[in-house]
Design an enzyme around this catalytic site. Structure first.
Site: not given
Length: 342
Positions: A72, A141
């Site tokens: 990322e 998450h």
């Protein structure tokens, strides 16, 4: 007056899932502006981890839809640099929890550059992906980042609920010259909503910074964003049977926040309940309550404002604990009755 033949098209309102609405928005903006490109993990050959980018790689090719390594920080940095150089990247995070790997690029590189360059370097980039709780994916998450990114000047932050929200806000975000964070809900991707013919046109956009009143009411104002908007409408239906009419406001945008719509509603209903999936401390609801306290609408309140939020814990994995950590319809009904003292 001519009657419609049985072979003529049906009324121009159709059911479209949030997934397909986002796909339409990306397709139309890639077609409209050759500077737009999409990058992220699995977005190209696999058609997207959630199939949001289905068919786009085959249509636009390797230069416009780009699969990245699982890095990322790296691909977000590439995207921010591309935006500074004049392109209009759409950077997908497989979940916004993973944007933590790239938060230096999002905040220090993207959000601050236009200001620090005295406006000479715009950064037209979109950061998008699923945000908040999904189902059974535990703490790493399931976090809502609306308050995190809504905290930062230099960013715009949108949080769609319906398919119309998803399409109109994503298109507006791609066309905006500022960095925009688009916080989607994984649990809404497969949910169909009615979309008008106008909403399905290629030029349909929803202005960033404008809330929508989803249901008119007179007794209490419910303000929410993303999936909890649906919960508020369900709670309003339950309460309506008991003679309580809720006004439901879909925020749509976290930053800049449309406080004018909220204030006007509170002036009418005299009561406020905010609903969000995020944590309570320094949350979106806390910000709304603070601004109501500081503004003209405070004088119209007949009771303290009440917040309905996620539990103040990292998200548990077990389903029964997860359910108790996320606002449910019954929690909203309870909060409304509490503020109305019924």
């Amino acid at each position: 007056m001519r009657s419609r033949s049985p072979l003529s098209p049906p009324a121009a309102v159709s059911q479209v899932t949030v997934r397909d609405a986002l796909n339409q928005a990306l397709d139309e903006e890639l077609e409209r502006d050759e500077r737009v490109f999409l990058l992220g993990e699995e977005v190209a050959q696999y058609d997207g981890a959630y199939k949001i980018s289905r068919g786009l790689w085959k249509k636009y090719g390797d230069k416009r839809v780009i699969d990245t390594p699982i890095s990322e920080m790296g691909f977000t940095g590439i995207a921010v640099g591309a935006a500074m150089a004049g392109l209009r990247p759409v950077c997908e995070f497989m979940t916004f929890n993973f944007s933590m790997q790239a938060i230096d690029q999002v905040i220090n590189s993207a959000a601050k550059t236009c200001y620090m360059s005295a406006g000479s370097i715009p950064v037209p980039i979109v950061f998008r992906g699923p945000n908040g709780a999904s189902a059974g994916v535990a703490a790493q998450h399931s976090q809502c980042f609306a308050a995190w990114y809504g905290h930062c000047p230099g960013l715009k932050v949108v949080s769609p609920w319906s398919s119309e929200d998803a399409k109109g806000l994503l298109k507006a975000s791609i066309r905006d010259d500022n960095p925009v964070v688009v916080l989607e809900s994984e649990l809404l991707y497969g949910v169909p909503f009615e979309m008008s013919e106008q909403a399905q046109s290629k030029e349909f956009v929803i202005p960033i910074g404008k809330a929508k009143i989803e249901k008119q009411g007179t007794h209490v104002t419910l303000v929410a964003h993303s999936r909890p908007v649906g919960h508020c409408l369900e709670a309003a239906a339950v309460l309506s049977k008991e003679g309580v009419e809720c006004e439901v406001i879909n925020l749509r945008t976290i930053r800049p926040m449309d406080m004018e719509t909220v204030e006007a509603s509170v002036a009418k209903t005299n009561h406020l309940v905010t609903v969000e999936g995020g944590w309570p401390q320094f949350g979106v609801g806390a910000e709304i309550c603070a601004r109501i306290m500081e503004g003209p609408a405070f004088n119209y309140l007949d009771a303290p404002a009440v917040r309905v939020t996620g539990a103040d814990v990292p998200m548990p994995y077990a389903k029964i604990l997860e359910d108790n950590s996320i606002p449910q319809v019954k929690d909203i009904v309870f909060a409304v009755k509490k503020t109305l003292n019924i």
